[in-house]
Write an enzyme that holds these catalytic residues in place. Structure first.
Site, short mmCIF file in Angstrom:
data_model
loop_
_atom_site.label_atom_id
_atom_site.label_comp_id
_atom_site.label_asym_id
_atom_site.label_seq_id
_atom_site.Cartn_x
_atom_site.Cartn_y
_atom_site.Cartn_z
N ASP A 268 0.83 -1.21 0.00
CA ASP A 268 0.00 0.00 0.00
C ASP A 268 0.86 1.25 0.00
O ASP A 268 0.47 2.29 0.54
CB ASP A 268 -0.93 -0.01 1.23
CG ASP A 268 -2.05 1.00 1.09
OD1 ASP A 268 -2.65 1.36 2.14
OD2 ASP A 268 -2.34 1.44 -0.04
N ASP B 251 -3.29 -3.01 -2.47
CA ASP B 251 -4.35 -2.00 -2.46
C ASP B 251 -4.24 -1.14 -3.71
O ASP B 251 -3.18 -1.04 -4.32
CB ASP B 251 -4.22 -1.10 -1.21
CG ASP B 251 -5.43 -0.19 -1.04
OD1 ASP B 251 -5.29 0.89 -0.45
OD2 ASP B 251 -6.54 -0.56 -1.52
N1 CL4 Z 1 9.30 2.77 -1.02
C1 CL4 Z 1 8.74 3.08 0.16
N2 CL4 Z 1 9.25 2.59 1.31
C2 CL4 Z 1 8.65 2.89 2.48
N3 CL4 Z 1 7.56 3.68 2.61
C3 CL4 Z 1 7.05 4.18 1.48
C4 CL4 Z 1 7.59 3.91 0.22
N4 CL4 Z 1 6.84 4.53 -0.72
C5 CL4 Z 1 5.86 5.19 -0.06
N5 CL4 Z 1 5.98 4.98 1.27
C6 CL4 Z 1 5.08 5.48 2.30
O1 CL4 Z 1 3.84 4.82 2.07
C7 CL4 Z 1 2.77 5.76 2.07
C8 CL4 Z 1 2.35 6.01 0.66
C9 CL4 Z 1 1.22 5.57 0.21
C10 CL4 Z 1 0.82 5.84 -1.21
N6 CL4 Z 1 -0.61 5.66 -1.31
C11 CL4 Z 1 -1.30 6.36 -2.19
O2 CL4 Z 1 -0.75 7.15 -2.97
C12 CL4 Z 1 -2.76 6.22 -2.19
C13 CL4 Z 1 -3.50 7.17 -2.89
C14 CL4 Z 1 -4.88 7.08 -2.89
N7 CL4 Z 1 -5.61 8.09 -3.62
O3 CL4 Z 1 -5.00 9.00 -4.19
O4 CL4 Z 1 -6.86 8.00 -3.70
C15 CL4 Z 1 -5.56 6.05 -2.23
C16 CL4 Z 1 -4.81 5.10 -1.55
O5 CL4 Z 1 -5.41 4.06 -0.89
C17 CL4 Z 1 -3.41 5.17 -1.54
O6 CL4 Z 1 -2.74 4.17 -0.87
C18 CL4 Z 1 3.34 7.01 2.71
O7 CL4 Z 1 3.24 6.91 4.11
C19 CL4 Z 1 4.78 6.96 2.24
O8 CL4 Z 1 5.65 7.69 3.07
MG MG Z 2 -4.01 2.51 -0.41
#
Ligand code: CL4
Ligand code: MG
Length: 214
Positions: A141, A169
């Site tokens: 996710d 997800d």
């Molecule tokens: N390589 C990595 N290693 C560790 N942590 C990482 C990472 N990449 C991202 N993260 C962390 O994971 C989360 C990102 C989620 C992106 N979800 C989304 O962008 C998202 C967007 C929508 N939406 O726009 O409707 C709906 C959803 O359910 C979503 O999950 C943030 O907390 C970010 O800091």
């Molecule tokens: Mg999500």
């Protein structure tokens, strides 16, 4: 300075949930997202599907990519059998700080190891750092363009076994087309789509469950 949305979400948990009660923490976050501010938690509808897959798998080793505020971490950890812990990866320190407090408020800190850093760096370290051989269950996710490179990293690092379950997800919205194409066409995975909606909205989204066949 103005508070952040994760900080306001934490305040809502501290105000409306009961300490040590994971269900009330989940409900408080869902209420906050439906009535105050939308946030990118997996949510209640997809969360119920997540619950059913976790219950079915009853995993001994669990990995989550993208802790954010810890909503799905709490959903998963509350279902794990005694003595089982989950590892969750989060590279944003501010999000990790909020997640630690939300997980602790739910009373689940002993079932969760939150590791701060990028998945690309941490995944290759997991075996030696945590004494894990393979994962029974993985929840993806995090950034959507990381799903495919990270599943390939799991394969390269030998972190999957015959029967490992990956649940992803947002395969429709925001969408992970390359990941979907890979798991649906690879002879090494048996994939199934669970239709639902983007958290707290009527927009189509869903979860993809992929079982590694070895
Ligand atoms: N390589 C990595 N290693 C560790 N942590 C990482 C990472 N990449 C991202 N993260 C962390 O994971 C989360 C990102 C989620 C992106 N979800 C989304 O962008 C998202 C967007 C929508 N939406 O726009 O409707 C709906 C959803 O359910 C979503 O999950 C943030 O907390 C970010 O800091
Ligand atoms: Mg999500």
């Amino acid at each position: 300075t103005r508070s952040t949305r994760p900080q306001r979400m934490l305040k809502a948990v501290q105000k409306n949930a009961t300490k040590g009660n994971p269900e009330s923490v989940i409900s408080a976050i869902d209420y906050f997202c439906k009535n105050s501010e939308w946030a990118m938690n997996v949510g209640d509808e997809k969360g119920s599907i997540l619950d059913s897959v976790v219950t079915e798998v009853n995993p001994s080793t669990v990995l989550e990519l993208g802790t954010y505020c810890g909503y799905s971490t709490v959903r998963i950890a509350r279902l794990l059998s005694p003595g089982t812990k989950l590892i969750t990866l989060e590279f944003n320190p501010a999000y990790a700080a909020v997640a630690r407090q939300i997980i602790a408020y739910a009373g689940l800190q002993d079932k969760v190891t939150l590791v701060e850093g990028p998945s690309s760096e941490l995944i290759p370290q997991i075996k030696e750092r945590f004494g894990i051989t393979t994962f029974d269950f993985i929840f993806l996710d995090h950034w959507k363009d990381r799903y495919l490179p990270d599943i390939k990293l799991f394969e390269e690092c030998g972190l999957l076994r015959k029967g490992s379950v990956l649940l992803a997800d947002n395969v429709i919205c925001p969408g992970t087309p390359e990941y979907l194409e890979y798991v649906r066409n690879s002879p090494h995975y048996e994939s199934r789509y669970y239709p639902a909606h983007l958290e707290y909205t009527k927009v189509e989204d869903g979860l993809e469950k992929s079982v590694f066949l070895g």
